[in-house]
Enzyme design. Structure first.
Site, PDB file in Angstrom:
ATOM      1  N   TYR A  83      -5.576   8.971   2.419  1.00 54.15           N
ATOM      2  CA  TYR A  83      -5.040   7.632   2.751  1.00 54.15           C
ATOM      3  C   TYR A  83      -6.121   6.742   3.353  1.00 54.15           C
ATOM      4  CZ  TYR A  83      -2.907   4.042   5.732  1.00 54.15           C
ATOM      5  OH  TYR A  83      -2.622   2.855   6.354  1.00 54.15           O
ATOM      6  N   HIS A 134      -6.230  16.690  10.530  1.00 57.35           N
ATOM      7  CA  HIS A 134      -5.518  15.808  11.470  1.00 57.35           C
ATOM      8  C   HIS A 134      -6.481  15.099  12.437  1.00 57.35           C
ATOM      9  CE1 HIS A 134      -1.567  15.631  14.050  1.00 57.35           C
ATOM     10  NE2 HIS A 134      -2.087  14.433  13.817  1.00 57.35           N
ATOM     11  N   LYS A 168      -7.934   3.250   2.009  1.00 55.15           N
ATOM     12  CA  LYS A 168      -7.912   1.972   2.752  1.00 55.15           C
ATOM     13  C   LYS A 168      -9.345   1.508   3.022  1.00 55.15           C
ATOM     14  CE  LYS A 168      -4.848  -0.102   4.184  1.00 55.15           C
ATOM     15  NZ  LYS A 168      -3.996  -1.169   3.585  1.00 55.15           N
ATOM     16  N   THR A 170      -2.941   2.511  -6.048  1.00 56.94           N
ATOM     17  CA  THR A 170      -2.341   1.341  -5.385  1.00 56.94           C
ATOM     18  C   THR A 170      -3.322   0.685  -4.416  1.00 56.94           C
ATOM     19  OG1 THR A 170      -0.119   2.234  -5.573  1.00 56.94           O
ATOM     20  CG2 THR A 170      -0.487   0.603  -3.835  1.00 56.94           C
ATOM     21  N   THR A 223      -6.218  -0.701   8.454  1.00 59.51           N
ATOM     22  CA  THR A 223      -5.791   0.232   9.495  1.00 59.51           C
ATOM     23  C   THR A 223      -6.967   0.725  10.332  1.00 59.51           C
ATOM     24  OG1 THR A 223      -4.919   2.485   9.797  1.00 59.51           O
ATOM     25  CG2 THR A 223      -5.950   2.037   7.706  1.00 59.51           C
ATOM     26  N   ASP A 224      -6.665   1.185  11.544  1.00 59.70           N
ATOM     27  CA  ASP A 224      -7.729   1.756  12.381  1.00 59.70           C
ATOM     28  C   ASP A 224      -8.208   3.107  11.847  1.00 59.70           C
ATOM     29  OD1 ASP A 224      -5.506   3.309  13.032  1.00 59.70           O
ATOM     30  OD2 ASP A 224      -5.633   2.994  15.197  1.00 59.70           O
ATOM     31  N   GLU A 225      -7.416   3.698  10.918  1.00 59.33           N
ATOM     32  CA  GLU A 225      -7.781   5.041  10.431  1.00 59.33           C
ATOM     33  C   GLU A 225      -9.088   5.040   9.645  1.00 59.33           C
ATOM     34  OE1 GLU A 225      -4.751   7.549   8.916  1.00 59.33           O
ATOM     35  OE2 GLU A 225      -3.216   6.762  10.249  1.00 59.33           O
ATOM     36  N   ALA A 273       0.845  -1.191   0.000  1.00 58.71           N
ATOM     37  CA  ALA A 273       0.000   0.000   0.000  1.00 58.71           C
ATOM     38  C   ALA A 273       0.878   1.238   0.000  1.00 58.71           C
ATOM     39  CB  ALA A 273      -0.896   0.014   1.244  1.00 58.71           C
ATOM     40  N   ARG A 284      -1.204  19.178  10.532  1.00 54.48           N
ATOM     41  CA  ARG A 284      -1.583  18.375   9.366  1.00 54.48           C
ATOM     42  C   ARG A 284      -3.044  18.705   9.018  1.00 54.48           C
ATOM     43  NH1 ARG A 284      -1.017  11.977  10.215  1.00 54.48           N
ATOM     44  NH2 ARG A 284       1.065  12.257   9.339  1.00 54.48           N
TER      45      ARG A 284
HETATM   46  P1  NAD Z   1       5.254   0.746   4.077  1.00 56.28           P
HETATM   47  O1  NAD Z   1       4.958   2.013   3.343  1.00 56.28           O
HETATM   48  O2  NAD Z   1       6.425   0.678   4.975  1.00 56.28           O
HETATM   49  O3  NAD Z   1       5.420  -0.443   3.022  1.00 56.28           O
HETATM   50  C1  NAD Z   1       4.581  -0.604   1.921  1.00 56.28           C
HETATM   51  C2  NAD Z   1       5.227  -1.590   0.952  1.00 56.28           C
HETATM   52  O4  NAD Z   1       4.322  -1.775  -0.150  1.00 56.28           O
HETATM   53  C3  NAD Z   1       6.559  -1.120   0.385  1.00 56.28           C
HETATM   54  O5  NAD Z   1       7.498  -2.167   0.419  1.00 56.28           O
HETATM   55  C4  NAD Z   1       6.226  -0.753  -1.059  1.00 56.28           C
HETATM   56  O6  NAD Z   1       7.308  -0.932  -1.958  1.00 56.28           O
HETATM   57  C5  NAD Z   1       5.072  -1.718  -1.353  1.00 56.28           C
HETATM   58  N1  NAD Z   1       4.209  -1.229  -2.443  1.00 56.28           N
HETATM   59  C6  NAD Z   1       3.656   0.005  -2.545  1.00 56.28           C
HETATM   60  N2  NAD Z   1       2.938   0.093  -3.684  1.00 56.28           N
HETATM   61  C7  NAD Z   1       3.022  -1.129  -4.292  1.00 56.28           C
HETATM   62  C8  NAD Z   1       2.488  -1.678  -5.478  1.00 56.28           C
HETATM   63  N3  NAD Z   1       1.720  -0.937  -6.306  1.00 56.28           N
HETATM   64  N4  NAD Z   1       2.736  -2.964  -5.787  1.00 56.28           N
HETATM   65  C9  NAD Z   1       3.514  -3.719  -4.960  1.00 56.28           C
HETATM   66  N5  NAD Z   1       4.076  -3.253  -3.846  1.00 56.28           N
HETATM   67  C10 NAD Z   1       3.825  -1.964  -3.503  1.00 56.28           C
HETATM   68  O7  NAD Z   1       3.908   0.383   4.831  1.00 56.28           O
HETATM   69  P2  NAD Z   1       3.693  -0.281   6.269  1.00 56.28           P
HETATM   70  O8  NAD Z   1       3.714   0.777   7.290  1.00 56.28           O
HETATM   71  O9  NAD Z   1       4.572  -1.477   6.390  1.00 56.28           O
HETATM   72  O10 NAD Z   1       2.172  -0.766   6.117  1.00 56.28           O
HETATM   73  C11 NAD Z   1       1.862  -2.032   5.532  1.00 56.28           C
HETATM   74  C12 NAD Z   1       0.352  -2.200   5.504  1.00 56.28           C
HETATM   75  O11 NAD Z   1      -0.157  -2.139   6.828  1.00 56.28           O
HETATM   76  C13 NAD Z   1      -0.383  -1.119   4.714  1.00 56.28           C
HETATM   77  O12 NAD Z   1      -1.444  -1.732   4.029  1.00 56.28           O
HETATM   78  C14 NAD Z   1      -0.887  -0.166   5.787  1.00 56.28           C
HETATM   79  O13 NAD Z   1      -2.070   0.474   5.359  1.00 56.28           O
HETATM   80  C15 NAD Z   1      -1.150  -1.126   6.926  1.00 56.28           C
HETATM   81  N6  NAD Z   1      -1.038  -0.557   8.287  1.00 56.28           N
HETATM   82  C16 NAD Z   1       0.079   0.140   8.660  1.00 56.28           C
HETATM   83  C17 NAD Z   1       0.190   0.597   9.978  1.00 56.28           C
HETATM   84  C18 NAD Z   1       1.411   1.348  10.456  1.00 56.28           C
HETATM   85  O14 NAD Z   1       1.408   1.851  11.580  1.00 56.28           O
HETATM   86  N7  NAD Z   1       2.481   1.439   9.698  1.00 56.28           N
HETATM   87  C19 NAD Z   1      -0.843   0.360  10.886  1.00 56.28           C
HETATM   88  C20 NAD Z   1      -1.985  -0.342  10.456  1.00 56.28           C
HETATM   89  C21 NAD Z   1      -2.050  -0.809   9.153  1.00 56.28           C
HETATM   90  O1  DAU Z   2      -3.144   4.246  12.826  1.00 47.25           O
HETATM   91  C1  DAU Z   2      -2.506   3.451  11.874  1.00 47.25           C
HETATM   92  C2  DAU Z   2      -1.744   4.336  10.896  1.00 47.25           C
HETATM   93  O2  DAU Z   2      -0.614   4.846  11.600  1.00 47.25           O
HETATM   94  C3  DAU Z   2      -1.313   3.609   9.631  1.00 47.25           C
HETATM   95  O3  DAU Z   2      -2.446   3.181   8.928  1.00 47.25           O
HETATM   96  C4  DAU Z   2      -0.456   4.518   8.746  1.00 47.25           C
HETATM   97  O4  DAU Z   2       0.024   3.793   7.624  1.00 47.25           O
HETATM   98  C5  DAU Z   2       0.722   5.012   9.572  1.00 47.25           C
HETATM   99  O5  DAU Z   2       1.491   5.923   8.797  1.00 47.25           O
HETATM  100  C6  DAU Z   2       0.242   5.696  10.860  1.00 47.25           C
HETATM  101  O6  DAU Z   2      -0.432   6.944  10.561  1.00 47.25           O
HETATM  102  P1  DAU Z   2      -0.180   8.271  11.422  1.00 47.25           P
HETATM  103  O7  DAU Z   2      -0.526   9.430  10.572  1.00 47.25           O
HETATM  104  O8  DAU Z   2      -0.804   8.168  12.756  1.00 47.25           O
HETATM  105  O9  DAU Z   2       1.431   8.147  11.627  1.00 47.25           O
HETATM  106  P2  DAU Z   2       2.605   9.241  11.538  1.00 47.25           P
HETATM  107  O10 DAU Z   2       3.840   8.570  12.028  1.00 47.25           O
HETATM  108  O11 DAU Z   2       2.640   9.928  10.219  1.00 47.25           O
HETATM  109  O12 DAU Z   2       2.156  10.322  12.620  1.00 47.25           O
HETATM  110  C7  DAU Z   2       1.920   9.966  13.982  1.00 47.25           C
HETATM  111  C8  DAU Z   2       1.405  11.207  14.692  1.00 47.25           C
HETATM  112  O13 DAU Z   2       2.482  12.171  14.776  1.00 47.25           O
HETATM  113  C9  DAU Z   2       0.279  11.925  13.972  1.00 47.25           C
HETATM  114  O14 DAU Z   2      -0.616  12.460  14.928  1.00 47.25           O
HETATM  115  C10 DAU Z   2       0.969  13.054  13.227  1.00 47.25           C
HETATM  116  C11 DAU Z   2       2.145  13.396  14.127  1.00 47.25           C
HETATM  117  N1  DAU Z   2       3.370  13.872  13.420  1.00 47.25           N
HETATM  118  C12 DAU Z   2       3.864  13.105  12.430  1.00 47.25           C
HETATM  119  C13 DAU Z   2       5.008  13.479  11.756  1.00 47.25           C
HETATM  120  C14 DAU Z   2       5.562  12.642  10.612  1.00 47.25           C
HETATM  121  C15 DAU Z   2       4.017  15.037  13.845  1.00 47.25           C
HETATM  122  O15 DAU Z   2       3.562  15.707  14.785  1.00 47.25           O
HETATM  123  N2  DAU Z   2       5.148  15.401  13.180  1.00 47.25           N
HETATM  124  C16 DAU Z   2       5.666  14.696  12.144  1.00 47.25           C
HETATM  125  O16 DAU Z   2       6.702  15.106  11.560  1.00 47.25           O
END
Ligand code: NAD
Ligand code: DAU
Length: 352
Positions: free
Chosen positions: A158, A292, A162, A102, A132-134, A85, A289
């Site tokens: 985003y 936000h 999702k 994507t 995601t919880d979002e 994603a 943001r």
């Molecule tokens: P990430 O951005 O670190 O990794 C995403 C991966 O997907 C990358 O390796 C990228 O190359 C690949 N990708 C992107 N577009 C693609 C495409 N078109 N085809 C094939 N591969 C592709 O993301 P993450 O933080 O590891 O999140 C993974 C999943 O979990 C996502 O679906 C995200 O929505 C979900 N998620 C993330 C979090 C979080 O806190 N990071 C929380 C809840 C759910």
């Molecule tokens: O809740 C799950 C989600 O968590 C996932 O689905 C997303 O893929 C993942 O990116 C994450 O989203 P957030 O927007 O919560 O994560 P981020 O790390 O971007 O930001 C966390 C919090 O911090 C958010 O309230 C925004 C704030 N922030 C973030 C950045 C990058 C700042 O204050 N400053 C910053 O520079």
């Protein structure tokens, strides 16, 4: 039954932990990691298992239906764990199109390839979609939690993308009987997270004495889970989850951003041997943001009651482990911030 599992997005943050867990824990499974290697994909995240005999990496785009269909045939895929994603909210605000492409079209392409390949023979098959919880929107400061019944109410491009992909997954179950499961997880933290996200970005900035951009007043709340605990939950749900069901995954671990940032500063300073308070001045309040979401908090009681999953790490332990990992793995970080990591796989995969 021999499991041939297609894991998408396995070169990303969470995906790399899921791939590592499955490759090491299940030597009899064949794990096929399919990843486009966008800016967020990094094969250095999987260096330790890249030569495992039960592991195959394929550089491909999930939107390429024909290629995915061929991969299903070639590897006799009977399970999918879909993580690929676009994942960063700030990027989605700047450029929503790639998120629709994507996250929505890519998910449909995978669903359709699974449906066409399995052709109604769904015995032992599973399409597991990681969400995601979002998608649930934002909570107020009133102690409420997102449950599996909370109405979808996404606000950012985003989370809208999702939510849309989740709806398509349900539609493929309800319309074609495709065996699906969806999980919605809270914010993950831990090793190998791309340094555009709060925790790795701030650890790296503190190390370099750079400003820490806190959005708004830093009052937004997130519920943090150690990434390996998310991977453990995915493993459990992949094997024991109920078809057509959805599960929330979270840490019961809410932190106001500014409080979390102070913990990060304290931990980095401690591990670098700096006197307490050295990096406090780096906190810089910046424009909030757009849109936000105020607060996220997951109720994962269902997962605990039905499948017995609980987070294994206390936050204090998890955050110290995480900070230590980033400080100990400066080369990994520097290769990303310098762009070096992208050259590495361009050379390896350009003509494949
Ligand atoms: P990430 O951005 O670190 O990794 C995403 C991966 O997907 C990358 O390796 C990228 O190359 C690949 N990708 C992107 N577009 C693609 C495409 N078109 N085809 C094939 N591969 C592709 O993301 P993450 O933080 O590891 O999140 C993974 C999943 O979990 C996502 O679906 C995200 O929505 C979900 N998620 C993330 C979090 C979080 O806190 N990071 C929380 C809840 C759910
Ligand atoms: O809740 C799950 C989600 O968590 C996932 O689905 C997303 O893929 C993942 O990116 C994450 O989203 P957030 O927007 O919560 O994560 P981020 O790390 O971007 O930001 C966390 C919090 O911090 C958010 O309230 C925004 C704030 N922030 C973030 C950045 C990058 C700042 O204050 N400053 C910053 O520079």
């Amino acid at each position: 039954m021999k499991r041939n599992i297609l894991i998408t997005g396995g070169a990303g943050f969470i995906g790399s932990h899921v791939v590592r867990l499955f490759v090491t824990k299940y030597p009899d499974y064949h794990i096929i990691n399919l990843d486009k290697l966008t800016y967020a994909g990094n094969l250095a995240n999987l260096k330790d298992i890249e030569n495992a005999p039960n592991y195959t990496f394929i550089r491909e785009d999930i939107c390429n239906y024909d290629a995915i269909k061929e991969i299903f045939k070639q590897y006799d895929i009977n399970g999918v764990i879909h993580l690929a994603a676009e994942s960063h909210v700030d990027r989605s605000i700047k450029d929503p199109f790639i998120f629709a492409k994507t996250n929505v079209l890519g998910t449909i392409s995978l669903l359709q390839a699974a449906k066409d390949s399995w052709n109604g023979n769904y015995e032992g098959k599973l399409f597991y979609h990681i969400s995601t919880d979002e998608v649930y929107g934002a909570l107020q400061f009133d102690g409420t939690l997102f449950t599996e019944e909370t109405k979808y109410d996404p606000h950012s491009p985003y989370s809208a993308s999702k939510a849309s992909s989740d709806h398509f997954v349900r539609a493929f179950h309800d319309t074609y009987g495709l065996p699906t499961i969806i999980t919605n997880c809270s914010n993950n933290y831990g090793p190998y997270q791309f340094p555009e996200k709060l925790i790795p970005l701030f650890i790296n900035n503190i190390r370099h004495g750079k400003p820490l951009p806190v959005y708004g007043k830093g009052e937004n709340v997130r519920d943090w889970l150690y990434v390996v605990d998310h991977a453990r939950a995915i493993d459990l749900i992949f094997h024991k989850g109920k078809i057509a069901d959805n599960y929330n995954i979270g840490g019961f671990n809410e932190w106001k951003n500014i409080d979390l940032i102070k913990v990060i500063i304290k931990t980095v300073d401690k591990l670098l041997g700096n006197p307490v308070g050295t990096s406090d001045h780096l906190i810089t309040y910046v424009t909030d943001r757009a849109g936000h979401d105020l607060r996220y908090a997951i109720d994962s009681t269902k997962l605990k009651n039905e499948l017995g999953w609980e987070p294994s790490l206390q936050f204090e332990e998890g955050i110290e482990k995480t900070v230590r990992w980033y400080l100990d793995n400066q080369e990994w970080m520097d290769n990303i911030t310098s762009g070096e990591y992208e050259k590495y796989y361009d050379e390896m995969y350009r003509n494949r």
